[in-house]
Design an enzyme around this catalytic site. Structure first.
Site, PDB file in Angstrom:
ATOM      1  CG  MET A 152      -1.917  -1.201   1.146  1.00  0.00           C
ATOM      2  SD  MET A 152      -3.455  -0.936   2.021  1.00  0.00           S
ATOM      3  CE  MET A 152      -2.867  -0.694   3.678  1.00  0.00           C
ATOM      4  N   GLY A 153       2.134   1.077  -0.419  1.00  0.00           N
ATOM      5  CA  GLY A 153       3.036   2.221  -0.498  1.00  0.00           C
ATOM      6  C   GLY A 153       3.552   2.641   0.863  1.00  0.00           C
ATOM      7  CG  HIS A 158       8.455   0.436   6.029  1.00  0.00           C
ATOM      8  ND1 HIS A 158       8.758  -0.905   6.154  1.00  0.00           N
ATOM      9  CD2 HIS A 158       7.111   0.529   6.184  1.00  0.00           C
ATOM     10  CE1 HIS A 158       7.641  -1.581   6.403  1.00  0.00           C
ATOM     11  NE2 HIS A 158       6.622  -0.734   6.413  1.00  0.00           N
ATOM     12  CG  HIS A 194       6.977  -1.975   2.174  1.00  0.00           C
ATOM     13  ND1 HIS A 194       6.777  -0.871   2.947  1.00  0.00           N
ATOM     14  CD2 HIS A 194       5.787  -2.632   2.129  1.00  0.00           C
ATOM     15  CE1 HIS A 194       5.517  -0.835   3.354  1.00  0.00           C
ATOM     16  NE2 HIS A 194       4.894  -1.889   2.879  1.00  0.00           N
ATOM     17  N   GLY A 199       4.860 -10.120   3.914  1.00  0.00           N
ATOM     18  CA  GLY A 199       5.592 -10.053   5.180  1.00  0.00           C
ATOM     19  C   GLY A 199       4.914 -10.894   6.258  1.00  0.00           C
ATOM     20  CE  LYS A 229       4.192  -4.652  10.549  1.00  0.00           C
ATOM     21  NZ  LYS A 229       2.859  -4.191  10.998  1.00  0.00           N
ATOM     22  CD  GLN A 254      -2.053  -8.877   4.258  1.00  0.00           C
ATOM     23  OE1 GLN A 254      -2.884  -7.992   4.357  1.00  0.00           O
ATOM     24  NE2 GLN A 254      -0.806  -8.624   3.897  1.00  0.00           N
ATOM     25  CB  SER A 278       4.352  -0.663  10.809  1.00  0.00           C
ATOM     26  OG  SER A 278       3.052  -0.188  10.491  1.00  0.00           O
ATOM     27  CB  SER A 279       3.080   2.311   6.268  1.00  0.00           C
ATOM     28  OG  SER A 279       3.705   1.482   5.326  1.00  0.00           O
TER      29      SER A 279
HETATM   30  O1  PAF Z   1      -0.261  -5.866   3.522  1.00  0.00           O
HETATM   31  C1  PAF Z   1      -0.646  -4.922   2.810  1.00  0.00           C
HETATM   32  O2  PAF Z   1       0.039  -3.912   2.650  1.00  0.00           O
HETATM   33  C2  PAF Z   1      -2.005  -4.999   2.136  1.00  0.00           C
HETATM   34  O3  PAF Z   1      -2.924  -5.632   2.949  1.00  0.00           O
HETATM   35  C3  PAF Z   1      -1.949  -5.657   0.748  1.00  0.00           C
HETATM   36  C4  PAF Z   1      -1.511  -7.101   0.823  1.00  0.00           C
HETATM   37  C5  PAF Z   1      -0.995  -4.884  -0.144  1.00  0.00           C
HETATM   38  C6  PAF Z   1      -3.333  -5.609   0.093  1.00  0.00           C
HETATM   39  O4  PAF Z   1      -3.802  -4.310  -0.053  1.00  0.00           O
END
Ligand code: PAF
Length: 283
Positions: free
Chosen positions: A29-30, A33, A36, A152, A154, A158, A190-191
């Site tokens: 989601m941009g 850091h 990512h 990730g 973390k 998910q 984390s963002s």
């Molecule tokens: O983990 C994330 O940043 C988001 O949940 C993802 C996997 C990019 C989906 O929007």
């Protein structure tokens, strides 16, 4: 490296690349850091064509969550991806990504994981969150035709749910889990760390300290989850704790006495700015 905003353009590039290359996807989601960066570096090392998606996905945010204020830093994200050797950034707008009906009626076709995967942990306090995640990840899998996708550890729930989705929906995608990256004091990157106030930042490290202490006790032979949970909770006195749980890595069900591989997870809001942080540790 190219930055692509349109699905049609991405599809053209993917069609050409797929003829000779295995495509890897790093969905983000941009506000990229070093956490990512480790996903992107791994993807670049292991594949010959890497697409990083940068998309703050509206369908995974609840009505009172931080969709509007979520950090958007595309210029920096582009630099980081370029330095890491990614081939493409895909950064669509919400209107490019979702059909008109979503904006008119707040509805779209969703990929919904089973209740038993989402009725606990983050899924419990964020209803609909994993429907949105699975929906956008499915769309990205279809758009990028990726052979591998990097996630990730973390976001452990998910990761578990996406692995299940891939298997249950027969996606031909290998899910590659990547270790948590931490700051020097142990705070998981984390963002959302950018939301922390100075005092929150000092408190935030207690989440990891609690997990480490629980792991230390487990390694000394304490296998009752409740004892480990109480130990971690003692570090979170100032927090608004959402959950501290121990689950089996196999099926993500809560466990009382730990017999097999287990994961301890924490979600808690910081004392000052109420930033919801998550973290976990393999016991
Ligand atoms: O983990 C994330 O940043 C988001 O949940 C993802 C996997 C990019 C989906 O929007």
């Amino acid at each position: 490296m190219k930055v692509i905003y349109k699905k049609s353009e991405l599809k053209e590039i993917v069609k050409e690349a797929a003829k000779t290359k295995d495509i890897a996807l790093v969905p983000t989601m941009g506000a990229l850091h070093k956490g990512h960066k480790s996903l992107i570096d791994k993807a670049v090392n292991e594949n010959d064509f890497v697409i990083v998606s940068v998309f703050v996905n509206p369908t995974q945010f609840g009505p009172n969550e931080d969709y509007d204020k979520y950090p958007r830093t595309l210029d920096n994200d582009i630099k980081l991806c370029e330095n890491s050797g990614a081939d493409i950034i895909f950064a669509p707008s919400p209107k490019e990504m979702y059909d008109e009906i979503y904006f008119e009626e707040k509805e779209t076709t969703l990929v919904c994981p089973p209740y038993k995967y989402v009725n606990k942990l983050c899924g419990k306090s964020r209803p609909g969150h994993f429907d949105g995640v699975c929906t956008v990840v499915s769309k990205l899998f279809n758009l990028t035709k990726c052979k591998r996708a990097y996630f990730g550890k973390k976001d452990a729930q998910q990761l578990f749910i996406i692995k299940k989705m891939v298997s249950e929906l027969d996606f031909d995608v290998e899910i590659v889990p990547v270790d948590i990256v931490r700051e020097d004091d142990g705070l998981a990157t984390s963002s959302r760390n950018t939301y922390l106030s100075e005092s929150d930042r000092i408190f935030a490290v207690n989440i990891h300290k609690g997990l480490e202490k629980a792991k230390e006790l487990y390694q000394k032979g304490i296998i009752e989850s409740q004892t480990l949970i109480d130990t971690a909770m003692a570090y979170l006195k100032d927090f608004d704790v959402d959950y501290v749980e121990v689950v089996s890595l196999e099926d993500f069900e809560k466990i009382g006495t730990i017999k097999n591989e287990a994961l301890m997870l924490i979600a808690a809001k910081t004392p000052d700015k109420k930033v919801r942080l998550i973290d976990n540790i393999e016991l």
